[in-house]
Design a protein around this motif. Structure first.
Motif, PDB file in Angstrom:
ATOM      1  N   ILE A  47       0.798  -1.164   0.003  1.00 13.01           N
ATOM      2  CA  ILE A  47      -0.067  -0.140  -0.110  1.00 13.01           C
ATOM      3  C   ILE A  47       0.735   1.263   0.040  1.00 13.01           C
ATOM      4  N   LYS A  48       0.416   2.152  -0.921  1.00 13.61           N
ATOM      5  CA  LYS A  48       1.603   3.348  -0.977  1.00 13.61           C
ATOM      6  C   LYS A  48       1.297   4.208   0.505  1.00 13.61           C
ATOM      7  N   THR A  49       2.349   4.553   1.001  1.00 13.44           N
ATOM      8  CA  THR A  49       2.191   4.995   2.466  1.00 13.44           C
ATOM      9  C   THR A  49       3.171   6.098   2.456  1.00 13.44           C
ATOM     10  N   ILE A  50       2.755   7.218   3.224  1.00  9.31           N
ATOM     11  CA  ILE A  50       3.535   8.367   3.460  1.00  9.31           C
ATOM     12  C   ILE A  50       3.598   8.372   5.097  1.00  9.31           C
ATOM     13  N   LEU A  51       4.876   8.635   5.662  1.00  6.97           N
ATOM     14  CA  LEU A  51       4.978   8.913   7.212  1.00  6.97           C
ATOM     15  C   LEU A  51       5.692  10.225   7.615  1.00  6.97           C
ATOM     16  N   VAL A  52       4.697  11.008   8.093  1.00  5.92           N
ATOM     17  CA  VAL A  52       5.270  12.288   8.524  1.00  5.92           C
ATOM     18  C   VAL A  52       5.618  12.227   9.917  1.00  5.92           C
ATOM     19  N   GLU A  53       6.776  12.966  10.145  1.00  4.89           N
ATOM     20  CA  GLU A  53       7.407  13.188  11.668  1.00  4.89           C
ATOM     21  C   GLU A  53       7.984  14.709  11.648  1.00  4.89           C
ATOM     22  N   PRO A  54       7.336  15.194  12.651  1.00  4.56           N
ATOM     23  CA  PRO A  54       7.803  16.604  12.587  1.00  4.56           C
ATOM     24  C   PRO A  54       9.374  16.747  13.287  1.00  4.56           C
ATOM     25  N   GLY A  55       9.869  15.741  13.844  1.00  3.28           N
ATOM     26  CA  GLY A  55      11.068  15.614  14.725  1.00  3.28           C
ATOM     27  C   GLY A  55      12.180  14.979  13.777  1.00  3.28           C
ATOM     28  N   PRO A  56      13.444  15.045  14.225  1.00  3.97           N
ATOM     29  CA  PRO A  56      14.519  14.592  13.216  1.00  3.97           C
ATOM     30  C   PRO A  56      14.414  13.077  13.255  1.00  3.97           C
ATOM     31  N   TRP A  57      14.029  12.160  14.192  1.00  2.50           N
ATOM     32  CA  TRP A  57      14.178  10.572  14.290  1.00  2.50           C
ATOM     33  C   TRP A  57      12.954  10.058  14.268  1.00  2.50           C
ATOM     34  N   LEU A  58      13.015   8.590  14.113  1.00  3.93           N
ATOM     35  CA  LEU A  58      11.962   7.673  14.296  1.00  3.93           C
ATOM     36  C   LEU A  58      12.278   6.928  15.503  1.00  3.93           C
ATOM     37  N   GLY A  59      10.897   6.698  15.989  1.00  3.21           N
ATOM     38  CA  GLY A  59      10.934   5.847  17.313  1.00  3.21           C
ATOM     39  C   GLY A  59      10.262   6.674  18.595  1.00  3.21           C
ATOM     40  N   GLY A  60      10.099   7.828  18.181  1.00  4.55           N
ATOM     41  CA  GLY A  60       9.283   8.281  19.378  1.00  4.55           C
ATOM     42  C   GLY A  60       9.766   8.372  20.920  1.00  4.55           C
ATOM     43  N   SER A  61       9.056   7.615  21.847  1.00  9.77           N
ATOM     44  CA  SER A  61       9.570   7.680  23.046  1.00  9.77           C
ATOM     45  C   SER A  61      10.862   6.952  23.129  1.00  9.77           C
ATOM     46  N   MET A  62      10.866   5.872  22.559  1.00 10.36           N
ATOM     47  CA  MET A  62      11.887   4.903  22.821  1.00 10.36           C
ATOM     48  C   MET A  62      13.357   5.527  22.417  1.00 10.36           C
ATOM     49  N   THR A  63      13.295   6.567  21.367  1.00 14.43           N
ATOM     50  CA  THR A  63      14.593   7.006  20.738  1.00 14.43           C
ATOM     51  C   THR A  63      14.758   8.626  21.128  1.00 14.43           C
ATOM     52  N   ALA A  64      13.762   9.292  20.348  1.00 11.34           N
ATOM     53  CA  ALA A  64      13.756  10.632  20.714  1.00 11.34           C
ATOM     54  C   ALA A  64      13.486  11.003  22.044  1.00 11.34           C
ATOM     55  N   GLY A  65      12.775  10.359  22.949  1.00 10.84           N
ATOM     56  CA  GLY A  65      12.467  10.273  24.218  1.00 10.84           C
ATOM     57  C   GLY A  65      13.470   9.661  25.277  1.00 10.84           C
ATOM     58  N   GLY A  66      14.306   8.793  24.802  1.00 12.01           N
ATOM     59  CA  GLY A  66      15.209   8.355  25.366  1.00 12.01           C
ATOM     60  C   GLY A  66      15.114   7.206  26.302  1.00 12.01           C
ATOM     61  N   ILE A  67      13.736   6.597  26.161  1.00 14.50           N
ATOM     62  CA  ILE A  67      13.361   5.463  26.910  1.00 14.50           C
ATOM     63  C   ILE A  67      13.720   4.060  26.126  1.00 14.50           C
ATOM     64  N   CYS A  68      15.300   3.824  26.199  1.00 18.07           N
ATOM     65  CA  CYS A  68      15.825   2.899  25.245  1.00 18.07           C
ATOM     66  C   CYS A  68      16.066   1.636  26.250  1.00 18.07           C
ATOM     67  N   ILE A  69      15.246   1.347  27.370  1.00 10.81           N
ATOM     68  CA  ILE A  69      15.575  -0.020  27.992  1.00 10.81           C
ATOM     69  C   ILE A  69      14.132  -0.455  27.895  1.00 10.81           C
ATOM     70  N   LEU A  70      13.726  -1.753  27.158  1.00  8.34           N
ATOM     71  CA  LEU A  70      12.452  -2.031  26.866  1.00  8.34           C
ATOM     72  C   LEU A  70      12.377  -3.838  27.492  1.00  8.34           C
ATOM     73  N   ASP A  71      11.696  -3.905  28.666  1.00  3.40           N
ATOM     74  CA  ASP A  71      11.657  -5.247  29.200  1.00  3.40           C
ATOM     75  C   ASP A  71      10.339  -5.994  28.789  1.00  3.40           C
ATOM     76  N   ALA A  72       9.628  -5.193  28.255  1.00  5.42           N
ATOM     77  CA  ALA A  72       8.160  -5.705  27.763  1.00  5.42           C
ATOM     78  C   ALA A  72       8.264  -6.515  26.377  1.00  5.42           C
ATOM     79  N   ASN A  73       7.380  -7.410  26.210  1.00 11.06           N
ATOM     80  CA  ASN A  73       7.271  -8.263  25.107  1.00 11.06           C
ATOM     81  C   ASN A  73       8.577  -9.187  24.779  1.00 11.06           C
ATOM     82  N   LYS A  74       9.644  -9.393  25.696  1.00 10.05           N
ATOM     83  CA  LYS A  74      10.711  -9.859  25.203  1.00 10.05           C
ATOM     84  C   LYS A  74      10.316 -11.641  25.027  1.00 10.05           C
ATOM     85  N   ASN A  75       9.344 -12.031  25.841  1.00 11.41           N
ATOM     86  CA  ASN A  75       8.830 -13.547  25.480  1.00 11.41           C
ATOM     87  C   ASN A  75       7.828 -13.524  24.422  1.00 11.41           C
ATOM     88  N   ILE A  76       7.512 -12.593  23.890  1.00  8.71           N
ATOM     89  CA  ILE A  76       6.379 -12.485  22.669  1.00  8.71           C
ATOM     90  C   ILE A  76       6.905 -11.435  21.532  1.00  8.71           C
TER      91      ILE A  76
END
Length: 605
Positions: A47-76
Motif C-alpha cells: 500500500i502506498k504510504t507516507i510517514l510524516v514526523e515533525p522531529g528528526p528521528w523515528l521511534g518516538g519515546s524509545m529513541t527521541a524520548g530516550g526510553i531505550c530500555i525495553l523489558d516488555a514483550n521479550k517473551n512474545i
C-alpha cells in the motif's frame, strides 16, 4: 498579449497547485514506535504510504524520548518489534557485556535505535518518510482525509484514503473532530474493581529522560548551574543507592538511562499543562528541572564523571521530547478494560478474538495514586481500540487508544506500541486495498495478514514463531476453541501459555464447538465423549462436520501422524488428544478461524 500572459499565469497556477498536492493510500502522522511500525506494515502490504514526523528521528519515546530500555514483550517478540529486537541485538553482539540471549531486556543507545528504524523503513518499497516535517491542518474529504504539512517552508496538501494518528498527544485526532476523554475513570463507569470509587482528573506522570556517559573517574563533565536551580528538589537522592539506580539503567558503551521516580525526573502533569497552547512553556520548565537533577548528581553526589554525549542535538543535550504515558483517549469502537486482560473468556464480549497486537508490560504506576495490581498477565489488544468511532478511516495508536486509565498503564509501553502499530497498519492497509472504510472491517482477513508477517494474535510465550505449528495454534486460540492459560513468571507478572502437551477437556471445547458448528450439539448428544476428548472423538467430529468417510480419514491420518504432522505421541484412537494435536487438526479440517466475528468478538452468521 495580455491574454497570453494571463493564459500562462493560469497554467502556472494550475501546475503549482498540482505540485503542492500529494496523493497516497495511507498517511501516518507521527514517527513514534507505533507510527513507524504502522507505516512499515502498510508499505509491506503493498500500500502506498507516507510517514510524516515533525522531529528528526523515528521511534518516538524509545529513541527521541530516550526510553531505550525495553523489558516488555521479550517473551512474545511479535512481528516488526521482534525484527527490531533482532537487528539491535545483532548490532551490539560484539559489544563487551551485551546480553544477546533470546529474551533479554533490550538495551540500546537512542541514536542506534533511531538509525535501526530508519534503515528498516528505507528498505521498504511504497513507503516515503518525511522527517522534520510538521503538519498544520487536517480535514475530512468524503471517506478520506486532507492533511496540510510544511515542507521547506511551503504548504503542501496530502490527500489520503486512511489517516493514522501516531502522535504522543492525539493532536491529529482532536483536530479531526474525534471524541476524546482524559483522566481516571471511576468504578461505576468501567466496572473495574481496581478503579477508584469516583472519577478524577489524574493522569500518569511523564518522564524527561536523561542519557549520560561515563567519561572515567578523572573526568569532570559538570554542566553550568541551570537557571532557577533548587537543590532541595533532589535531596531525597541522598538516601538512595545511586550506584544501583545507575546499574539498572546501564546501556551499551558506558552510557546510562536515568528514569528515576520521586525526586528524580518523573513529573506530575495535568491535561491543562499538556494542552497545545501551554505545552511548550510547561516543557521548558521541566527541561530546566531535569538539568538541575544532572547538576545535583554531579556536584552534590560526586558523579562529575558522568556527562552528555552526542545522542541529542538539542541545546541542553536532553532528549528531543518527554515520555508521555498518558494524556487523552479516543472513543473507539470498543474500549478495553481490565477484565479483558484478567478474565478474557468470562465476558459477554470476546475482544481477544479480534486481537491485532499483544503486550505483557507491567503497569507503569502513577506516583500520585499507585494501584495495587494483582499479578499481571500478558494480553491481546482488540482491533476496535484503534478505530475512532463515528469518523471513517481514522485510526489512532500510541497512548490515545481506546483503553481505560488502568489498562493504559501497560499499553503505553513503547515495545507494546510497536507491536500494536503493526496491527494498526494492517487495518489501514485493508481499508486502502479494498477501497472501503473502517465501518466495514474484516477481522479475520486483517488477522491473517498480521500472521503472514510474523505477528502474534495471542501472547503465547511457549509457542515461538519458529514452532512449525505457530500459525495453527494462533488461529485456533483466537477463536477461543482452546483457551490460553496463565502461568507465574518473574516478579509480579504472569505468562500466557498454550501448554501444547496438556490434554483437551470436553468441558473446555464444547461451548465453542456448539457456538461455531450447527451440528455440534447433535454430535455431543450422539457421541457423549468423556471428560477428555480422545483422538477418536476428534476424528469422529471431523468426519461429522466435513462429511469425510471415517475409515479413509482414519487411515490417512494414521499414515501422516508422524511423517507429515510430526506429532510425538503415537496414533491411538483411545488416547486423550493433546492440545497441539487438536489445534493442528482442527485448524486444517474444521477451520474455525474462518468464522467471521464483529469488533466485539461476536460470531457473524
Amino acid at each position: 498579449m495580455i491574454k497570453k500572459i494571463l493564459f500562462f499565469l493560469c497554467l502556472y497556477c494550475i501546475n503549482t497547485v498540482y505540485a503542492e498536492t500529494i496523493k497516497t493510500d495511507v498517511l501516518v502522522i507521527g514517527g513514534s514506535a507505533s507510527g513507524t511500525a504502522a507505516a512499515i506494515q502498510c508499505a509491506r502490504s503493498k500500500i502506498k504510504t507516507i510517514l510524516v514526523e515533525p522531529g528528526p528521528w523515528l521511534g518516538g519515546s524509545m529513541t527521541a524520548g530516550g526510553i531505550c530500555i525495553l523489558d516488555a514483550n521479550k517473551n512474545i517478540p511479535s512481528g516488526i518489534y521482534g525484527e527490531f529486537r533482532k537487528k539491535v541485538t545483532e548490532f551490539y553482539k560484539k559489544t563487551p557485556g551485551y546480553d544477546t540471549t533470546y529474551n533479554a531486556t533490550l538495551r540500546f543507545e537512542p541514536y542506534t535505535g533511531a538509525a535501526t528504524l530508519k534503515k528498516m523503513a528505507d528498505t521498504v518499497k511504497n513507503l516515503t518518510v518525511k522527517l522534520n516535517t510538521p503538519w498544520t491542518n487536517v480535514k475530512k474529504d468524503d471517506t478520506g482525509w486532507d492533511v496540510t504539512i510544511m515542507q521547506n517552508g511551503k504548504s503542501t496538501t496530502i490527500k489520503a484514503h486512511v489517516l493514522i494518528d501516531a502522535t504522543e498527544f492525539a493532536d491529529v485526532a482532536a483536530k479531526a473532530g474525534a471524541t476524546l476523554t482524559s483522566g481516571t475513570e471511576g468504578r461505576q463507569d468501567t466496572g473495574e474493581k481496581l478503579a477508584p470509587e469516583a472519577a478524577s482528573a489524574n493522569i500518569r506522570d511523564l518522564t524527561w529522560a536523561i542519557i549520560l556517559k561515563d567519561y572515567s573517574s578523572t573526568a569532570d563533565k559538570t554542566i553550568p548551574q541551570p537557571e532557577n536551580y533548587n537543590a532541595n528538589l533532589y535531596t531525597c537522592l541522598k538516601n538512595k543507592d545511586i550506584k544501583k539506580l545507575l546499574t539498572e539503567g546501564k546501556l551499551p558503551n558506558d552510557e546510562y538511562l536515568i528514569n528515576w521516580a520521586e525526586c528524580g525526573n518523573r513529573y506530575a502533569a495535568t491535561t491543562e499543562q499538556l494542552a497545545p497552547n501551554k505545552r511548550q512553556d510547561f516543557f521548558k520548565a521541566l527541561r530546566l528541572q531535569t538539568l538541575g537533577l544532572i547538576y545535583y548528581l554531579q556536584t552534590e553526589l560526586g558523579y562529575k564523571n558522568l556527562g552528555f554525549d552526542e545522542n541529542f542535538n538539542t541545546p541542553g543535550h536532553l532528549p528531543y521530547m518527554p515520555y508521555i504515558r498518558e494524556y487523552r483517549h479516543i472513543k473507539g469502537d470498543v474500549r478495553m478494560v481490565m477484565d479483558d486482560i484478567y478474565t478474557p473468556y468470562n465476558r459477554a464480549s470476546k475482544l481477544y478474538r479480534t486481537s491485532i497486537g499483544v503486550g505483557d508490560a507491567m503497569p507503569d504506576q502513577n506516583m500520585i495514586s499507585p494501584v495495587d495490581y494483582p499479578p499481571f498477565p500478558a494480553y491481546s489488544i482488540p482491533l476496535g481500540a484503534v478505530v475512532v468511532k463515528d469518523l471513517d478511516n481514522l485510526i489512532v495508536t500510541e497512548n490515545a487508544i481506546s483503553v481505560t486509565h488502568l489498562v493504559g498503564a501497560s499499553t503505553c509501553n513503547p515495545a507494546v506500541q510497536m507491536t500494536l502499530g503493526q496491527g494498526a497498519g494492517t487495518v489501514a492497509a485493508f481499508c486502502a486495498f479494498f477501497k472501503t472504510t473502517t465501518q466495514h472491517l474484516n477481522v479475520r482477513a486483517i488477522q491473517g495478514e498480521i500472521l503472514d508477517f510474523k505477528g502474534y494474535l495471542l501472547p503465547l510465550s511457549d509457542i515461538p514463531l519458529a514452532d512449525p505449528d505457530f500459525r495453527a495454534i494462533q488461529q485456533v486460540s483466537a477463536t477461543g476453541l482452546l483457551q490460553t492459560k496463565m502461568q507465574a513468571s518473574t516478579g509480579n507478572t504472569l505468562k500466557v501459555v498454550f501448554a501444547p502437551d496438556s490434554l483437551v477437556r470436553t468441558a473446555e471445547v464444547k461451548p465453542v464447538i456448539n457456538e461455531i458448528y450447527t451440528r455440534g450439539f447433535l454430535w455431543f448428544n450422539k457421541t457423549k465423549p468423556g471428560a477428555y476428548i480422545t483422538v477418536g472423538n476428534l476424528l469422529s467430529f471431523i468426519s461429522e462436520i466435513t462429511l469425510a468417510e471415517p475409515k479413509p480419514l482414519q487411515t490417512d491420518l494414521q499414515k501422516q501422524w508422524k511423517s507429515k504432522y510430526k506429532f510425538k505421541d503415537n496414533f491411538d484412537l483411545n488416547r486423550p488428544v493433546t492440545r497441539r494435536e487438536f489445534a493442528v487438526l482442527a485448524n486444517k479440517f474444521l477451520n474455525p478461524f474462518a468464522r467471521q466475528v464483529d469488533l466485539s468478538g461476536k460470531l457473524i452468521n
